[in-house]
Design a protein around this motif. Sequence first.
Motif, PDB file in Angstrom:
ATOM      1  N   ASN A 119       1.827   6.384  -7.230  1.00 30.69           N
ATOM      2  CA  ASN A 119       0.700   7.189  -7.698  1.00 30.69           C
ATOM      3  C   ASN A 119       0.949   8.685  -7.518  1.00 30.69           C
ATOM      4  N   LYS A 120       1.575   9.058  -6.394  1.00 33.23           N
ATOM      5  CA  LYS A 120       1.814  10.472  -6.098  1.00 33.23           C
ATOM      6  C   LYS A 120       2.984  11.055  -6.889  1.00 33.23           C
ATOM      7  N   ARG A 131       2.580   1.571  -3.507  1.00 36.01           N
ATOM      8  CA  ARG A 131       1.620   1.994  -4.526  1.00 36.01           C
ATOM      9  C   ARG A 131       1.281   3.477  -4.375  1.00 36.01           C
ATOM     10  N   SER A 132       1.149   3.931  -3.134  1.00 37.07           N
ATOM     11  CA  SER A 132       0.839   5.332  -2.879  1.00 37.07           C
ATOM     12  C   SER A 132       1.951   6.245  -3.404  1.00 37.07           C
ATOM     13  N   VAL A 133       3.210   5.870  -3.172  1.00 37.24           N
ATOM     14  CA  VAL A 133       4.329   6.682  -3.666  1.00 37.24           C
ATOM     15  C   VAL A 133       4.325   6.722  -5.186  1.00 37.24           C
ATOM     16  N   ALA A 184       0.834  -1.204   0.000  1.00 37.92           N
ATOM     17  CA  ALA A 184       0.000   0.000   0.000  1.00 37.92           C
ATOM     18  C   ALA A 184       0.866   1.251   0.000  1.00 37.92           C
ATOM     19  N   ASP A 185       1.922   1.244   0.791  1.00 36.69           N
ATOM     20  CA  ASP A 185       2.818   2.395   0.857  1.00 36.69           C
ATOM     21  C   ASP A 185       3.532   2.614  -0.474  1.00 36.69           C
TER      22      ASP A 185
END
Length: 242
Positions: A120-121, A116-118, A113-114
């Motif tokens: 995406n951002k 994927r978040s990076v 999750a961490d």
Amino acid sequence: MAGHSKWSQIKRKKGANDKKRSAIYSKHIRAIQAAVRSGGSGDPAGNLSLKNAIAAAKADTVPVDNIEGAIKRAVGAGEGAADYKEQTYEGYGPGGTAIFIETLTDNVNRTVADIRSVFNKRGGSLGTGGSVAWQFEKKGILLIRDTSEAAQEVAIENGAEDIQESEDGLEISTAPGDLYAVQDALSAAGYAVESGQITMLPSNTVAVSGDDVRKLEVLVESLEDLDDVQNVYTNADLPDGE
């Protein structure tokens, strides 16, 4: 980050501010403790993973006391100690670059999750297993501040596969299992080894320029800042001086 000279990577890490340096040390301590638990031994002579982890820690100037303390704590750890597992992730960055990530985690759901978040951002995308791994090969890399033919001969005679010369010295590539034979031979011959560690080298590179250079650097740095992430590799070919 692939694309940088290995010398540049060393200088960047050694020149990190206190907060960054603390994070780098913490990652190495985690890797050492995981190697002790997975290898079943606190003796690097009989635990190759631990030997690799110690070499990588020393290359990033982790104090010997910290290393020895981490080994002792891992050897004495009971059932309640964190059990870190190796997990890799793959993705794409700005400019069409491939990114390969090594992690040590005790919670895969949190880690993915961490990451994927990076992605995406920071203008990248998380890929599926096998999407870019085929573009990287595990190798041993040694750096010495000497470009003499004698040093090269010692390296070749003891298993070096490839040698690249730069203004800073020699970048010597070996099979992972031959890293320490070459390193020990060079040291015995009087050549100071600046760094020796197992890494992932890209089989081909992608030229990155313009705004994509900084975007990629921010993405990689953001991934490296995650607690569970140990190493981030790319196949980026960056402009000189980046």
